[in-house]
Design an enzyme around this catalytic site. Structure first.
Site, PDB file in Angstrom:
ATOM      1  N   TYR A  83      43.992  15.671  43.870  1.00  0.00           N
ATOM      2  CA  TYR A  83      44.210  15.021  42.574  1.00  0.00           C
ATOM      3  C   TYR A  83      44.904  13.665  42.706  1.00  0.00           C
ATOM      4  CZ  TYR A  83      42.475  18.960  39.909  1.00  0.00           C
ATOM      5  OH  TYR A  83      41.658  19.915  39.366  1.00  0.00           O
ATOM      6  N   GLU A 169      44.625  45.237  51.070  1.00  0.00           N
ATOM      7  CA  GLU A 169      43.624  44.173  50.991  1.00  0.00           C
ATOM      8  C   GLU A 169      43.533  43.556  49.600  1.00  0.00           C
ATOM      9  OE1 GLU A 169      38.731  43.769  51.187  1.00  0.00           O
ATOM     10  OE2 GLU A 169      39.706  45.512  52.087  1.00  0.00           O
ATOM     11  N   ASP A 223      39.403  48.139  52.865  1.00  0.00           N
ATOM     12  CA  ASP A 223      38.167  48.882  52.623  1.00  0.00           C
ATOM     13  C   ASP A 223      37.505  49.273  53.944  1.00  0.00           C
ATOM     14  OD1 ASP A 223      38.401  48.686  49.865  1.00  0.00           O
ATOM     15  OD2 ASP A 223      37.105  46.918  49.717  1.00  0.00           O
TER      16      ASP A 223
END
Length: 333
Positions: A83, A169, A223
């Site tokens: 920016y 996670e 997972d």
């Protein structure tokens, strides 16, 4: 580091004056012997090449910003740099790529450069972080979680009475464990951390410091799929793109407590078929020579059963049975 930056710029100017060209030789995957001869370990970023000219300019821009930090102190964020001059930089992805190029050139990490990504990690539990400016970030006074500081080098000291760190996670699992009173249910003091998927440098750095400075054992729950295993490996060994900086950001002693692919057949529900992308990722991880036998065996299990499962498959007994059982009985890889 400022001397390194100055040396690079001096050599760049000399090349421009003597040869009419200025080129950065960026190591492809960390430090490579400069005596290799053929240069195959490097990628050329040249001003005279129209395809790489914009990237060249951004690397010079990044070096100038880093030099200013080394002289005056402080830090920048990738978002803030974008920016400050969006017309030059074009997108945040471009400035992030230039930061990675400079990390490779200087053989250092983003935290050492002082050019940081905004932190997305969350933390809860028995921990206080004493900042260099005198502020105190105390998880004990919050009922929920706090966002990790972007510049973890401004954490002067970490104070905790926790027995271990648990990394999960996903944010959804993090929030579920808090809602189910993990701390009260387990009966042992701990620190709960999530990087909301693929972890940022701040989350990985804090975990590293908790392990090395506070000497806490660290566990991770992901997972049972190749991308969850990839995330576990990033926390443990570092990312592929910045493997040369793993010392500051990796936690090699991290213990993987689950969800293990070998547990999928015992689940009553929740398993789904692997996709072609999943199988490609498995092959990619197996091709890495540093993968240990236990992780390799679990990846082979995924290939064999051709199913995957999320942590949510065991969410109902996660805090009351699954996590305590895995930690107390040392059932980890």
């Amino acid at each position: 580091m400022s001397g390194d930056v100055e040396g690079i710029v001096v050599r760049l100017l000399a090349s421009l004056v003597l040869h009419g060209d200025a080129t950065f030789m960026v190591p492809r995957m960390g430090p490579v012997s400069r005596d290799s001869g053929n240069g195959n370990g490097y990628r050329r970023v040249s001003y005279n090449n129209r395809r790489s000219r914009h990237r060249f300019c951004l690397v010079v821009y990044m070096l100038a910003k880093i030099h200013r930090l080394q002289v005056n102190g402080g830090s920048y964020t990738v978002r803030g740099l974008y920016y400050s001059d969006p017309q030059l930089i074009r997108t945040q992805r471009h400035i992030a790529a230039a930061r990675l190029d400079v990390c490779h050139i200087l053989n250092t990490s983003p935290t050492r450069l002082g050019v940081l990504s905004a932190s997305k990690g969350l933390m809860a539990g028995d921990i206080r972080m004493l900042m260099t400016n005198g502020d105190v970030l105390d998880c004990n006074v919050y009922s929920g979680a706090i966002i990790l500081p972007t510049d973890t080098e401004k954490v002067e000291r970490i104070v905790t009475q926790a027995d271990f760190v648990l990394v999960v996670e996903k944010e959804s699992v993090f929030e579920s464990l808090l809602a189910r009173d993990l701390f009260g249910t387990f009966g042992r003091r701990c620190i709960l951390v999530t990087g909301k998927g693929y972890p940022d440098c701040s989350t990985r750095r804090i975990l590293h410091r908790l392990s090395t400075e506070c000497h806490l054992p660290a566990y991770i729950l992901v997972d049972a799929d190749p991308f969850g295993i990839e995330i576990m490996l990033v926390y443990r060994l570092g990312s592929q793109s910045m493997s040369f900086t793993s010392g500051d950001l990796a936690t090699p002693t991290l213990r993987w407590i689950g969800l293990h692919p070998s547990e999928i057949p015992a689940l009553s529900s929740g398993a789904v078929a692997l996709s072609s992308g999943d199988n490609k990722k498995i092959d990619d991880i197996l091709a890495r020579d540093y993968i240990g036998p236990g992780v390799r065996q679990e990846l082979r299990s995924l290939q064999q059963i051709q199913q995957k499962a999320e942590i949510e498959s065991v969410i109902d007994f996660l805090s009351t049975d699954y996590i305590p059982n895995k930690i107390n009985r040392n059932l980890f890889l």
